[in-house]
Design an enzyme around this catalytic site. Structure first.
Site, mmCIF file in Angstrom:
data_model
loop_
_atom_site.group_PDB
_atom_site.id
_atom_site.type_symbol
_atom_site.label_atom_id
_atom_site.label_comp_id
_atom_site.label_asym_id
_atom_site.label_seq_id
_atom_site.Cartn_x
_atom_site.Cartn_y
_atom_site.Cartn_z
ATOM 1 N NE ARG A 30 65.993 -5.621 22.516
ATOM 2 C CZ ARG A 30 66.088 -6.360 23.626
ATOM 3 N NH1 ARG A 30 66.706 -7.510 23.591
ATOM 4 N NH2 ARG A 30 65.562 -5.951 24.767
ATOM 5 C CB THR A 31 67.785 1.064 20.622
ATOM 6 O OG1 THR A 31 66.555 0.371 20.422
ATOM 7 C CG2 THR A 31 67.881 2.192 19.622
ATOM 8 C CE LYS A 66 77.135 18.106 38.554
ATOM 9 N NZ LYS A 66 78.421 18.557 37.972
ATOM 10 N NE ARG A 123 65.054 4.054 23.447
ATOM 11 C CZ ARG A 123 64.931 2.732 23.397
ATOM 12 N NH1 ARG A 123 64.985 2.025 24.515
ATOM 13 N NH2 ARG A 123 64.753 2.098 22.255
ATOM 14 C CG HIS A 146 62.250 2.578 18.229
ATOM 15 N ND1 HIS A 146 63.488 2.804 17.656
ATOM 16 C CD2 HIS A 146 62.464 1.707 19.246
ATOM 17 C CE1 HIS A 146 64.402 2.101 18.314
ATOM 18 N NE2 HIS A 146 63.806 1.431 19.276
HETATM 19 C C1 NCD Z 1 61.280 -1.306 22.002
HETATM 20 C C2 NCD Z 1 61.287 0.140 22.451
HETATM 21 O O1 NCD Z 1 62.148 0.556 23.223
HETATM 22 O O2 NCD Z 1 60.387 0.826 21.994
HETATM 23 N N1 NCD Z 1 62.474 -1.968 22.220
HETATM 24 C C3 NCD Z 1 63.494 -1.824 21.311
HETATM 25 O O3 NCD Z 1 63.961 -0.738 21.054
HETATM 26 N N2 NCD Z 1 63.915 -2.917 20.680
HETATM 27 C C4 NCD Z 1 60.097 -2.063 22.429
HETATM 28 C C5 NCD Z 1 59.722 -2.086 23.877
HETATM 29 O O4 NCD Z 1 60.336 -1.470 24.732
HETATM 30 O O5 NCD Z 1 58.727 -2.761 24.155
#
Ligand code: NCD
Length: 316
Positions: free
Chosen positions: A57-58, A86, A107, A135
């Site tokens: 999703r993100t 590498k 991320r 997040h």
């Molecule tokens: C979440 C995350 O990655 O923290 N997912 C997201 O970004 N929608 C929640 C999760 O992984 O449980």
């Protein structure tokens, strides 16, 4: 608060006026997000989408949001194909990636790495999740969803249920909700996966009501919002993994639970992906807000990009 050129690293950096500005703009993004109106305001901008750990999703929501505004995306879909293999350091990778884009989402595996990226990068950095830390963009879309569903956030009772220790979305959401007067918190988690003490202290410091409980049964009766999170097994110790498998069935909800043990107007939320904590038989209920959260995520990220790039008055 000022948005243009800023990094977005923690929900704690927002103020109420900033959120109101962001959510008003997000609301106006709907016709563009739904492709009823086309928009090219970001047509000379490139978004760097760098995910050092898994995401559906993100990553795709951010990329979709940027593309809907007429921008371009460069991304890395498999870090095993990157120079990390590498032996390139995280710092060097970020420095290089910053020269390919105008704004980036990162991320990362460890708490604090997004902040490290922001120090290295000459371009604005958005924290797309740093380990079990924060997040912030998920929290923004969560808060926006609550506002859309109820018309207000002030005074609501929000229950957060599940692995509150390792679930970064609840850390960020709790921090954002502190900006809304009268919000009450109910934290329901196994005793060994509680909300981190520093967040409990922040809640206490701001004078919000907060209850911690390790049993779901009747604990969320008063809640307007039940925000579920999955067990974050990938971040648990071996002992926590063994212990959590014993208690998991106590932290699941289904349609019967929603209909018999919750407020009639309750909203069930989840950042997704779900495991067994959220039964699919809830999906058809009006209470199920989790797929609406996904739609709202695009609107909120569009609005955030416009503000960070100083284009909020130029999108029509
Ligand atoms: C979440 C995350 O990655 O923290 N997912 C997201 O970004 N929608 C929640 C999760 O992984 O449980």
């Amino acid at each position: 608060m000022k948005f243009e050129g800023e990094d977005i690293l923690s929900a704690g950096q927002f103020d109420r006026a900033g959120l109101d500005q962001l959510f008003t703009l997000a609301h106006r993004m709907r016709p563009i997000a739904q492709h009823e109106v086309s928009c090219h305001v970001l047509n000379n901008h490139i978004f760097g989408s760098w995910f050092f750990t898994e995401s559906t999703r993100t990553r795709l929501s951010g990329e979709t949001a940027f593309l809907r505004l007429g921008g371009h995306v460069v991304t890395m879909t498999d870090m095993k194909m990157s120079s990390e293999v590498k032996g390139e350091s995280f710092a060097d990778s970020i420095q290089v990636l910053a020269s390919f884009c105008d704004i980036m989402v990162v991320r990362c595996r460890q708490v604090g790495e997004a902040a490290m990226a922001a120090q290295i990068s000459s371009k604005p950095v958005i924290n797309g999740g740093d380990g079990s830390g924060e997040h912030p963009t998920q929290a923004l879309l969560d808060a926006f969803t609550i506002q859309e569903e109820f018309g207000t956030i002030d005074g609501l009772t929000v229950a957060m249920v599940g692995d509150l220790k390792n679930g970064r979305t609840v850390h960020s959401l709790a921090r954002l909700l502190l900006l809304y007067p009268g919000v009450k918190f109910i934290f329901v988690a196994p005793s060994f996966l509680p909300m981190p003490p520093e967040i409990l202290q922040e809640i206490d410091g701001k004078g919000h009501s907060c209850v911690e409980i390790d049993s779901l049964r009747d604990s969320v009766k008063q809640a307007d919002v039940i925000y579920m999170v999955r067990p974050q097994s990938e971040r648990m110790t071996a002992q926590e993994q063994a212990d959590v498998s014993m208690v998991l069935p106590q932290f699941r909800i289904d349609r019967e639970f929603v209909e018999k043990r919750c407020q009639p107007n309750v909203r069930v939320m989840h950042p997704l992906p779900r495991n067994s904590e959220l039964n699919r038989d809830i999906d058809p209920l009006p209470a199920a807000a989790y797929f609406r959260q996904v739609d709202n995520g695009i609107l909120v990220r569009m609005a955030l990009f416009l503000l960070l790039l100083g284009k909020e008055n130029k999108f029509v």
